[in-house]
Scaffold this active site. Structure first.
Site, mmCIF file in Angstrom:
data_model
loop_
_atom_site.group_PDB
_atom_site.id
_atom_site.type_symbol
_atom_site.label_atom_id
_atom_site.label_comp_id
_atom_site.label_asym_id
_atom_site.label_seq_id
_atom_site.Cartn_x
_atom_site.Cartn_y
_atom_site.Cartn_z
ATOM 1 C CG HIS A 356 43.403 40.154 52.282
ATOM 2 N ND1 HIS A 356 42.757 40.015 51.088
ATOM 3 C CD2 HIS A 356 44.576 40.766 52.012
ATOM 4 C CE1 HIS A 356 43.507 40.513 50.120
ATOM 5 N NE2 HIS A 356 44.620 40.984 50.657
ATOM 6 C CE LYS A 534 33.353 29.043 48.367
ATOM 7 N NZ LYS A 534 33.533 30.487 48.244
ATOM 8 N NE ARG A 535 43.175 25.739 51.855
ATOM 9 C CZ ARG A 535 44.460 25.863 52.165
ATOM 10 N NH1 ARG A 535 45.300 26.409 51.308
ATOM 11 N NH2 ARG A 535 44.934 25.433 53.308
ATOM 12 C CE LYS A 540 37.208 30.119 52.193
ATOM 13 N NZ LYS A 540 36.888 31.126 51.154
ATOM 14 C CB THR A 642 38.193 36.337 43.976
ATOM 15 O OG1 THR A 642 38.946 35.259 44.550
ATOM 16 C CG2 THR A 642 38.695 37.665 44.508
ATOM 17 C CE LYS A 646 38.846 33.085 40.820
ATOM 18 N NZ LYS A 646 39.519 32.079 41.694
HETATM 19 C C1 LIG Z 1 39.568 32.052 43.049
HETATM 20 C C2 LIG Z 1 40.275 30.972 43.779
HETATM 21 C C3 LIG Z 1 40.200 30.896 45.170
HETATM 22 C C4 LIG Z 1 39.346 31.841 45.991
HETATM 23 O O1 LIG Z 1 38.044 31.317 46.053
HETATM 24 P P1 LIG Z 1 36.976 31.842 47.129
HETATM 25 O O2 LIG Z 1 35.733 31.121 46.738
HETATM 26 O O3 LIG Z 1 36.871 33.311 46.929
HETATM 27 O O4 LIG Z 1 37.474 31.455 48.461
HETATM 28 C C5 LIG Z 1 40.863 29.881 45.820
HETATM 29 N N1 LIG Z 1 41.592 28.977 45.139
HETATM 30 C C6 LIG Z 1 41.683 29.009 43.795
HETATM 31 C C7 LIG Z 1 42.490 27.966 43.112
HETATM 32 C C8 LIG Z 1 41.047 30.004 43.069
HETATM 33 O O5 LIG Z 1 41.162 30.027 41.739
#
Ligand SMILES: *Cc1c(COP(=O)(O)O)cnc(C)c1O
Length: 807
Positions: A356, A534-535, A540, A642, A646
């Protein structure tokens, strides 16, 4: 062919079931029932319908005697389950009508459930999406993980700074799980290894018990249900009555306290190699329990262990369960008399590993002395594994190096396939972290681009868009997401676009109401909702987003009568508690928000909103309401992402770099429907080699220089010039993630977004094309790829339907 499994009850019957649970399971009468009581009764009434398909799936799995998939993951970021189960049963309307008939608000009842937050971010959420798809596809599978008492911490802001408090989801009963007190395994640590009668024996120093808790994971239309089995640590002896009777109460509960520590809390960071003894113990704890469990299941069916690889596919979600290699070898050698070579070959034929990350700080390594102390038998077995690896591949790549055990190399050597999680990432895995191993084991590295479950991430979280899609292309898309391409034919149809926009507007209004009710924040639903959730991590680049926001603010102030496109910049995300820079970024966003949101000159054009405690449920609220998706990581650093999928699925075009799955998203939606900017992965590497690249970039950008000067001057920190001195100086001196180099390109791309958004018809068309063209990112496609290319696992759905038709 694959018909729905569940016959739905009437609303009356379902209401009666809820009332029965309220009375008999919760011990409440309706007059005194709280929201909690109603939610629990609803969940239990739904659960009653899950058990039968679950049993049936298990029966079919035993009958088929085929291959079972075992997905080992330190994290499962599940979120809420009431709505998820109601939707998969096909009972959503019945549940809502029943709850409404009982005088309750369905949305409030659903929202009463705490998120199961047994993960940090993308890696854990991927595991949850995979469980959903494995059940939807009817592939016999078990998820294995840890039943953390405390999930990911809760985030609060105090004066703009992040404060963490313990998460307590298990302080109330978790209705979805079934405790399995009879399923326990001893897990040993420490001690020493001796050779007795020519046999190697591990005399453990410490033992805890792993105890199983099972949650059924129901697939689409209830056709299949697999099991998520989470392990809790318990003491071997519960309670020392002798000590207690002597009055030594602390000693009496010592063994219990020690054991429980192992499954007490989720480590709040999956992007650094924590190197803590407890973490190593957690990893071994759940991996060993899972392997003992799957071996017991295999042997109970009368299998011969040499055939194990025909029946068992074990997937390692990152290196956290990489100890599975040596542990399986240990079990085969020490408990089942395998020779070393045969044990290694057999274990490898069962194991596959998903990488990952390319971030070196995230590749797990353990100090050899610590490792040898905690797992002395495995330490020796890894020496045997390394010797076998040297014998086939030469000595270029070691597992032991610089006094450390390297888990990435161990996982690679013990896996029959290693996969990356996007096309770009898999290529970089071959070229960088594992280039020598790739040469030694050609063909072992393959790609499986991540995906998301469309049941949670469109069907359930975006009802307005669901309705439009159903009306336009029918209702067969949730488990056949390629069908969304049927929407393409409608993007020139203005009635369709009106409805698409109306769905987006409804989601935006809902988010606005939610922000008002939860945080007292007012936002204008007519403004562009520009979302980065996101985190919080330097790679990022939330910082770049914030700097761009300040630069835009400056431009608006300089020309307040300009034709500005109103924007709400929404941020969401947690920083690991020990990650100082990430916490400074959060603080700065909140500080800038306070100043900018109070500016009467810019107020109608620009607002920053950062709701605290981002989690799955918040993502389900924010993503359908987003106009613009921020996917702006430094190229080469986001393995896949991911969140990006979404957003696109919910009709939010991306502003982003050529990183991770952004590359494939852009290929699918078309370059004209994606706002691309920034250096490529190759350019990033080249730029970093240039001397003073950051200072050069800042000097060349008056806009960026002004923003950095403003932050340094204390403009956002109430005159405090020290608060952000490290953050700003860091950009000048070691801007590893190239915020400064990509800033101008990002700013320019944002102005293209402004222009595009102002033409609302064209924008809506672009948004609709995003939805229509990203069906490929369903995790059903991803899981089908794993099943075919890695596991050789079959769906049992058709088998089950055939049997049913006979019956
Ligand atoms: C999808 C998701 C992530 C991953 O988000 P990225 O933008 O791909 O880092 C992290 N936290 C939650 C709660 C999510 O639903």
């Amino acid at each position: 062919m694959t018909t729905p499994r569940i016959s739905a009850p009437s609303v009356e019957a379902f209401s009666a079931a809820i009332l029965r649970h309220l009375k008999l399971s919760l011990g409440k009468d309706p007059e005194h029932a709280s929201l909690y009581d109603w939610r629990m009764s609803l969940a239990l009434s739904l659960r009653d319908h899950v058990v039968e398909p679950w049993f049936e799936s298990t029966r079919k799995t035993y009958e088929a005697r085929g291959k079972r998939v075992y997905y080992l993951s330190m994290e499962f970021l599940i979120g809420r389950l009431v709505e998820d189960v109601a939707v998969n049963l096909g009972f959503e309307d019945i549940a809502e009508e029943a709850i409404t008939a009982l005088g309750q608000n369905y949305g409030d009842v659903v929202a009463n459930e705490p998120d199961a937050a047994l993960g940090n971010g993308g890696l854990g959420r991927l595991a949850a999406c995979f469980m959903d798809s494995l059940s939807t596809l009817g592939i016999p599978a078990y998820g294995y993980g840890i039943r953390y008492e405390h999930g990911l911490f809760e985030q609060h802001f105090e004066e703009g700074a992040q404060i963490e408090t313990a998460e307590t989801w298990l302080s109330q009963a978790h209705v979805w799980e079934f405790e399995r007190p009879e399923v326990t395994y001893p897990i040993h640590f420490g001690g020493h290894v001796a050779v007795e009668d020519g046999k190697t024996v591990w005399h453990a120093g410490e033992t805890v018990m792993a105890s199983a808790y099972d949650t059924p994971v129901l697939g689409w239309q209830g056709r299949w249900a697999n099991t998520l089995r989470l392990w809790a640590a318990k003491p071997t002896t519960n309670f020392d009555l002798e000590s207690f009777n002597r009055g030594d109460y602390i000693a009496a509960s010592a063994p219990e306290a020690l054991a429980r520590t192992i499954s007490r809390v989720l480590y709040p960071d999956d992007t650094t190699d924590v190197g803590k003894e407890l973490r190593l113990k957690q990893e071994y704890f759940f991996t060993s329990a899972s392997l003992q469990d799957l071996l017991r299941r295999f042997l109970s069916e009368g299998g011969a262990l040499k055939d194990l690889p025909d029946h068992v596919a074990i997937q390692l979600n990152d290196t956290h369960p990489a100890i599975a290699g040596p542990e399986l070898v240990r079990l085969l050698m020490d408990e089942h008399q395998f020779e070393v070579a045969q044990a290694i070959t057999t274990a490898r034929a069962c194991l596959a590993y998903t990488n990952h990350t390319l971030l070196p700080e995230a590749l797990e390594r353990w100090p050899e002395d610590l490792f040898a102390r905690v797992l002395p038998r495995h330490y020796r077995i890894i020496q045997l594994i390394e010797a076998a690896h040297f014998a086939t591949a030469g000595e270029t790549v070691r597992i032991f190096e610089h006094g450390e055990v390297k888990m990435g190399e161990l996982a690679f050597v013990m896996a029959h396939h290693v996969n990356g999680v996007s096309a770009l990432h898999s290529e970089l895995v071959k070229e960088t972290v594992f280039s020598d191993l790739n040469a030694a084991y050609p063909g072992r590295i393959i790609n499986q681009t991540n995906g998301i479950t469309p049941r949670r991430w469109l069907y359930t979280c975006n009802r307005p868009l669901r309705g439009l899609i159903n009306d336009t292309i029918g209702t067969a898309w949730p488990d056949n997401l390629d069908q969304l391409s049927g929407l393409t034919a409608h993007v020139e149809d203005s009635a369709f676009l009106d409805r698409f926009q109306a769905a987006k507007d409804a989601n935006k209004a809902r988010l606005a109401d939610w922000l008002k009710a939860r945080d007292g924040v007012s936002v204008d639903p007519a403004a562009m909702f520009d979302v980065q959730i996101k985190r919080i991590h330097e790679y990022k680049r939330q910082l770049m987003n914030l700097l761009e926001t300040v630069a835009l603010w400056n431009d608006i102030r300089a020309n307040p009568n300009g034709a500005w496109t109103p924007r709400v910049k929404l941020f969401g995300g947690k920083a690991a508690p020990g990650y100082v820079v990430a916490k400074e970024i959060i603080h700065l966003i909140n500080d800038a928000a306070r100043v900018i949101n109070a500016d009467p000159v810019t107020r109608e054009f620009l607002q920053i909103v950062y709701p605290e405690n981002y989690n799955v449920s918040m993502a389900e609220m924010l993503i359908p309401a987003a106009d613009l998706s921020e996917q702006i990581s430094t190229a080469g650093k986001e393995a896949s992402g991911t969140g990006n999928m979404k957003f696109a699925l919910n009709g939010a075009p991306t502003i982003g770099t050529l990183d991770g799955a952004n590359v494939e998203i852009r290929d699918c939606v078309g370059a004209e429907n994606f706002f691309l900017f920034g250096l490529t992965a190759a350019e990033v590497t080249a730029r970093r080699a240039e001397p003073d690249y950051a200072r050069t970039a800042i000097a060349a950008s008056p806009r960026l220089s002004e923003v950095l000067d403003q932050i340094r001057s204390g403009l956002f920190s109430g005159g405090d010039r020290d608060r952000y001195v490290n953050l700003v100086n860091g950009l000048y001196d070691h801007d590893y993630f190239l915020v400064t180099c990509d800033f101008d390109a990002y700013f320019a791309a944002q102005r293209q977004v402004d222009t595009a958004f102002a033409d609302s018809r064209t924008w809506t068309r672009m948004a609709a094309l995003n939805t229509a063209r990203v069906g490929w990112f369903s995790s059903d496609r991803t899981i089908s790829g794993y099943a075919k290319d890695i596991w050789q696992a079959q769906s049992l759905l058709e088998q089950r339907d055939a049997d049913q038709n006979v019956a």
